[in-house]
Design an enzyme around this catalytic site. Structure first.
Site, mmCIF file in Angstrom:
data_model
loop_
_atom_site.group_PDB
_atom_site.id
_atom_site.type_symbol
_atom_site.label_atom_id
_atom_site.label_comp_id
_atom_site.label_asym_id
_atom_site.label_seq_id
_atom_site.Cartn_x
_atom_site.Cartn_y
_atom_site.Cartn_z
ATOM 1 N N ALA A 68 0.844 -1.198 0.000
ATOM 2 C CA ALA A 68 0.000 0.000 0.000
ATOM 3 C C ALA A 68 0.875 1.241 0.000
ATOM 4 C CB ALA A 68 -0.918 0.004 1.222
ATOM 5 N N ASP A 69 0.355 2.289 -0.619
ATOM 6 C CA ASP A 69 1.037 3.572 -0.583
ATOM 7 C C ASP A 69 -0.002 4.677 -0.561
ATOM 8 O OD1 ASP A 69 3.798 4.868 -0.780
ATOM 9 O OD2 ASP A 69 2.597 6.005 -2.212
ATOM 10 N N THR A 70 0.234 5.664 0.285
ATOM 11 C CA THR A 70 -0.678 6.802 0.417
ATOM 12 C C THR A 70 0.069 8.074 0.072
ATOM 13 O OG1 THR A 70 -1.900 5.674 2.183
ATOM 14 C CG2 THR A 70 -2.176 8.065 2.020
#
Length: 185
Positions: A68-70
């Site tokens: 995941a990456d935000t």
């Protein structure tokens, strides 16, 4: 199904646990340098995939790897993690009294299957006074967060409105993840 979260984020771990999933944590050690050749959504997706792939090569191919990456995006300007307190102050100043986007991308890998998806949430911050910005930076909270803030922490008092999925801003769009798991794995 053996699930591996390719992240050291305690917030993502907490959200996965709330979903009732059993998982292990294996943080990726990839370079998270912003990729200027990509627009914001594609960049988040590429970084999520990069994290998942880095962990997948270390694990059994039967395991489901979640990367995941935000990222935070203000008028097409990407605000990554601040490099220092001055950079954090700059970001918080930019976000003060503004709407911005928070994009979280997910990359799921198992065997030869690879699924990438993302979610976008709009967040409006109230005006943040200069002394509030300084105090917030002194808490240390903004230093490892995209956009220099944690919506679930001290910065919650700066949030005026959220349009979309709150957990997406925290760092894991659980509804999107549930759908990906149900329909693809």
């Amino acid at each position: 199904m053996d699930i591996v979260l390719a992240s050291a984020s305690p917030r993502r771990q907490e959200l996965l646990a709330q979903m009732g999933l059993d998982f292990q944590v294996s943080p990726s050690q990839v370079d998270e340098t912003l990729l200027p050749e990509f627009e914001p959504t594609a960049m988040a997706e590429q970084l999520a995939l990069k994290k998942a792939l880095a962990v997948a090569v270390q694990k059994s191919s039967s395991m489901l790897i979640i990367g995941a990456d935000t990222i935070v995006c203000l008028k097409e300007q990407i605000l990554g993690k601040p490099t220092d307190e001055q950079d954090a102050y700059r970001m918080i100043t930019l976000l003060s009294n503004q709407w911005h986007q928070v994009i979280t991308a997910l990359a799921l890998i198992q065997d030869t299957k690879e699924i990438i998806a993302h979610e976008v949430t709009w967040v409006k911050m109230r005006e943040i006074l200069p002394e509030e910005r300084l105090h917030y930076i002194q808490t240390g909270e903004p230093m490892d967060k995209a956009g220099a803030y944690a919506i679930q922490g001290y910065a919650s008092q700066f949030i005026e409105e959220v349009k979309g999925n709150y957990n997406n801003v925290v760092g894991l769009p659980v509804n999107l993840l549930r759908q990906l798991l149900e329909y693809h794995f």
